[in-house]
Design a protein around this motif. Structure first.
Motif, PDB file in Angstrom:
ATOM      1  N   TYR A  32       0.840  -1.207   0.000  1.00 39.32           N
ATOM      2  CA  TYR A  32       0.000   0.000   0.000  1.00 39.32           C
ATOM      3  C   TYR A  32       0.874   1.256   0.000  1.00 39.32           C
ATOM      4  CZ  TYR A  32      -3.388   3.539   1.444  1.00 39.32           C
ATOM      5  OH  TYR A  32      -4.164   4.673   1.514  1.00 39.32           O
ATOM      6  N   TRP A  86      -8.992  15.657   0.452  1.00 39.14           N
ATOM      7  CA  TRP A  86      -8.115  14.597   0.982  1.00 39.14           C
ATOM      8  C   TRP A  86      -6.682  15.060   0.829  1.00 39.14           C
ATOM      9  CZ3 TRP A  86      -9.906  10.628   3.759  1.00 39.14           C
ATOM     10  CH2 TRP A  86     -11.279  10.377   3.696  1.00 39.14           C
ATOM     11  N   HIS A 317      -9.760  -1.551  17.931  1.00 37.94           N
ATOM     12  CA  HIS A 317      -9.896  -0.409  17.013  1.00 37.94           C
ATOM     13  C   HIS A 317      -8.986  -0.705  15.830  1.00 37.94           C
ATOM     14  CE1 HIS A 317     -10.124   4.307  16.560  1.00 37.94           C
ATOM     15  NE2 HIS A 317     -10.808   3.661  15.636  1.00 37.94           N
TER      16      HIS A 317
HETATM   17  O1  CP3 Z   1     -10.457  -1.140   7.330  1.00 34.91           O
HETATM   18  C1  CP3 Z   1      -9.921  -0.937   6.221  1.00 34.91           C
HETATM   19  O2  CP3 Z   1      -8.722  -1.134   6.009  1.00 34.91           O
HETATM   20  C2  CP3 Z   1     -10.816  -0.506   5.081  1.00 34.91           C
HETATM   21  C3  CP3 Z   1     -10.808   0.869   4.736  1.00 34.91           C
HETATM   22  C4  CP3 Z   1     -11.161   1.953   5.763  1.00 34.91           C
HETATM   23  C5  CP3 Z   1     -10.538   3.229   5.756  1.00 34.91           C
HETATM   24  N1  CP3 Z   1     -11.165   4.021   6.657  1.00 34.91           N
HETATM   25  C6  CP3 Z   1      -9.420   3.611   4.873  1.00 34.91           C
HETATM   26  C7  CP3 Z   1      -8.606   4.798   5.174  1.00 34.91           C
HETATM   27  C8  CP3 Z   1     -12.153   1.994   6.756  1.00 34.91           C
HETATM   28  C9  CP3 Z   1     -13.095   0.902   7.228  1.00 34.91           C
HETATM   29  C10 CP3 Z   1     -12.150   3.322   7.304  1.00 34.91           C
HETATM   30  C11 CP3 Z   1     -13.093   3.779   8.349  1.00 34.91           C
HETATM   31  C12 CP3 Z   1     -12.969   5.113   8.903  1.00 34.91           C
HETATM   32  N2  CP3 Z   1     -12.565   6.277   8.281  1.00 34.91           N
HETATM   33  C13 CP3 Z   1     -13.328   5.451  10.236  1.00 34.91           C
HETATM   34  C14 CP3 Z   1     -13.934   4.492  11.249  1.00 34.91           C
HETATM   35  C15 CP3 Z   1     -12.941   3.569  11.845  1.00 34.91           C
HETATM   36  C16 CP3 Z   1     -11.828   4.207  12.645  1.00 34.91           C
HETATM   37  O3  CP3 Z   1     -10.676   3.967  12.301  1.00 34.91           O
HETATM   38  O4  CP3 Z   1     -12.128   4.918  13.604  1.00 34.91           O
HETATM   39  C17 CP3 Z   1     -13.078   6.827  10.401  1.00 34.91           C
HETATM   40  C18 CP3 Z   1     -13.321   7.617  11.660  1.00 34.91           C
HETATM   41  C19 CP3 Z   1     -12.605   7.343   9.154  1.00 34.91           C
HETATM   42  C20 CP3 Z   1     -12.267   8.766   8.816  1.00 34.91           C
HETATM   43  C21 CP3 Z   1     -10.862   8.955   8.373  1.00 34.91           C
HETATM   44  N3  CP3 Z   1     -10.315   8.411   7.234  1.00 34.91           N
HETATM   45  C22 CP3 Z   1      -9.866   9.734   9.011  1.00 34.91           C
HETATM   46  C23 CP3 Z   1     -10.050  10.505  10.300  1.00 34.91           C
HETATM   47  C24 CP3 Z   1      -8.688   9.622   8.239  1.00 34.91           C
HETATM   48  C25 CP3 Z   1      -7.349  10.292   8.484  1.00 34.91           C
HETATM   49  C26 CP3 Z   1      -6.598   9.637   9.574  1.00 34.91           C
HETATM   50  C27 CP3 Z   1      -6.045   8.300   9.168  1.00 34.91           C
HETATM   51  O5  CP3 Z   1      -6.370   7.329   9.873  1.00 34.91           O
HETATM   52  O6  CP3 Z   1      -5.334   8.202   8.172  1.00 34.91           O
HETATM   53  C28 CP3 Z   1      -8.985   8.753   7.143  1.00 34.91           C
HETATM   54  C29 CP3 Z   1      -8.042   8.355   6.068  1.00 34.91           C
HETATM   55  C30 CP3 Z   1      -7.974   6.908   5.691  1.00 34.91           C
HETATM   56  N4  CP3 Z   1      -9.043   6.035   5.601  1.00 34.91           N
HETATM   57  C31 CP3 Z   1      -6.806   6.199   5.300  1.00 34.91           C
HETATM   58  C32 CP3 Z   1      -7.195   4.889   4.964  1.00 34.91           C
HETATM   59  C33 CP3 Z   1      -6.334   3.785   4.436  1.00 34.91           C
HETATM   60  C34 CP3 Z   1      -5.398   6.782   5.183  1.00 34.91           C
HETATM   61  C35 CP3 Z   1      -5.259   7.361   3.829  1.00 34.91           C
HETATM   62  C36 CP3 Z   1      -3.832   7.522   3.403  1.00 34.91           C
HETATM   63  O7  CP3 Z   1      -3.274   6.589   2.818  1.00 34.91           O
HETATM   64  O8  CP3 Z   1      -3.292   8.630   3.594  1.00 34.91           O
END
Ligand code: CP3
Length: 342
Positions: A32, A86, A317
């Motif tokens: 990734y 993003w 988590h």
């Molecule tokens: O579980 C998995 O691997 C499947 C994909 C998935 C992502 N986000 C990919 C992602 C899932 C199920 C989520 C859920 C999600 N997204 C939640 C609920 C679960 C949790 O972790 O609390 C929430 C609150 C979000 C919102 C979100 N997305 C935030 C706050 C951020 C930035 C912080 C961070 O964790 O990176 C994201 C970005 C995000 N979502 C990434 C990924 C792989 C990182 C993106 C990158 O590569 O820069």
């Protein structure tokens, strides 16, 4: 499909718990990280081929028992017309909705903006091994709304969103209803396109008193869970930080509840409805410890499994991004190779 994960969710457990991890399809995977040098997160999510590859990567590289769709809970605010950028540091909300009196009026939900996700699901189904189940997901209305109202909040305390819930009950309900409606449509489209199980992410359940959560938000989660269950698809609900409020969850809402690491799993088993299975609840930061320490902790779960076969191995988590891929693989292998009999 011959899947230990689906069999366990459907009440036919195997001789070990199934294993997958929340946030398994992300930055912990070397493959990734390589893709992210070339493509943004937004691009990876929007390209069906790349999205399918990232979704299936943890099955190939870690050997987990299920794939989870590579997407994000924030696709719902985007489909409702809220602007989200993003960036390299994560999602940015230029106009959080808590500053407006009637936020629902400013939104224009358009389900067709989610079509790219269904094309990705089609591609995953084509590319996967026939025995790899695919988990679809959405954010629950409270968690989705926290971001919509406030944007990103330091320490995830969302003070502006909570203030909004207390001071604008009517507008809160309108927004809950609007999110619930498009979320059900989204979930049912995922089902139509072939997902095998569904998880509802309520990461910020612990933000509110249990009574308030049960009054305003649990009915919305129930509607979503029920709609998916009626299609014969098992539902997992992850209400992080809910504590004793777990008692209020009924089998109408979900088949399994995912437990956070703050709560003892045996205590959770005592208070959660016996018809509902459990998932969790290992601290994802255990990956910072040595392999000996990790193994010592994991062994404690063998006794639990002995009396609780309706259990899915997972963290409390998501995987933390700076932990080691190698240790995550060590845990996955351990779960699959350990003798789980006492
Ligand atoms: O579980 C998995 O691997 C499947 C994909 C998935 C992502 N986000 C990919 C992602 C899932 C199920 C989520 C859920 C999600 N997204 C939640 C609920 C679960 C949790 O972790 O609390 C929430 C609150 C979000 C919102 C979100 N997305 C935030 C706050 C951020 C930035 C912080 C961070 O964790 O990176 C994201 C970005 C995000 N979502 C990434 C990924 C792989 C990182 C993106 C990158 O590569 O820069």
């Amino acid at each position: 499909m011959d899947s230990i994960f689906l069999n366990t969710l459907k009440g036919n457990p195997g001789n070990r718990p199934p294993v997958w991890f929340m946030r398994q399809a992300g930055r912990i995977l070397p493959g990734y990280q390589q893709l992210r040098e070339k493509y943004s997160f937004h691009e990876l999510m929007h390209d069906p081929d790349l999205c399918a590859d990232v979704t299936l990567m943890p099955v190939r590289d870690l050997g987990v028992d299920a794939a989870i769709l590579f997407s994000d809970i924030l696709v719902i605010p985007m489909a409702m017309g809220e602007e989200i950028e993003w960036t390299e540091k994560g999602p940015v909300f230029p106009k959080p909705l808590a500053q407006f009196d009637h936020p629902t009026q400013m939104l224009h939900p358009d389900g067709s903006k989610l079509d790219y996700i269904y094309r990705a699901i089609d591609r995953i189904i084509e590319k996967r091994d026939k025995n790899t189940p695919l988990i679809g997901f959405c954010g629950a209305p409270l968690t989705t709304m926290c971001y919509m109202l406030q944007g990103i909040s330091t320490r995830a305390s969302f003070p502006k969103a909570v203030k909004f819930f207390y001071s604008n009950r009517e507008e809160t309900q309108k927004l809950v209803d609007a999110i619930t409606e498009i979320t059900i449509d989204y979930a049912l489209h995922q089902v139509e396109h072939g997902i095998d199980a569904f998880q509802i992410f309520e990461t910020h359940a612990g933000l509110l008193p249990a009574e308030m959560y049960q009054e305003i938000f649990l009915p919305a989660v129930t509607k979503i869970g029920k709609a998916i269950k009626e299609k014969g698809i098992p539902v997992i609900y992850f209400p992080k930080g809910m504590g004793n409020g777990l008692q209020a969850i009924t089998p109408e809402v979900c088949d399994f509840v995912s437990i956070d690491w703050q709560m003892d799993l045996s205590y959770a088993r005592q208070i959660v409805d016996p018809a509902i299975g459990l998932q969790g609840n290992i601290d994802p930061r255990l990956l910072y410890a040595s392999k000996e320490e990790i193994e010592r902790k994991l062994k404690q779960y063998i006794k639990f499994f002995h009396v609780n076969k309706d259990w899915v191995f997972n963290f409390g988590h998501g995987v933390v991004s700076d932990t080691s891929f190698e240790k995550l693989k060590f845990i996955t292998d351990w779960v699959k190779e350990e003798n789980w009999q006492l």
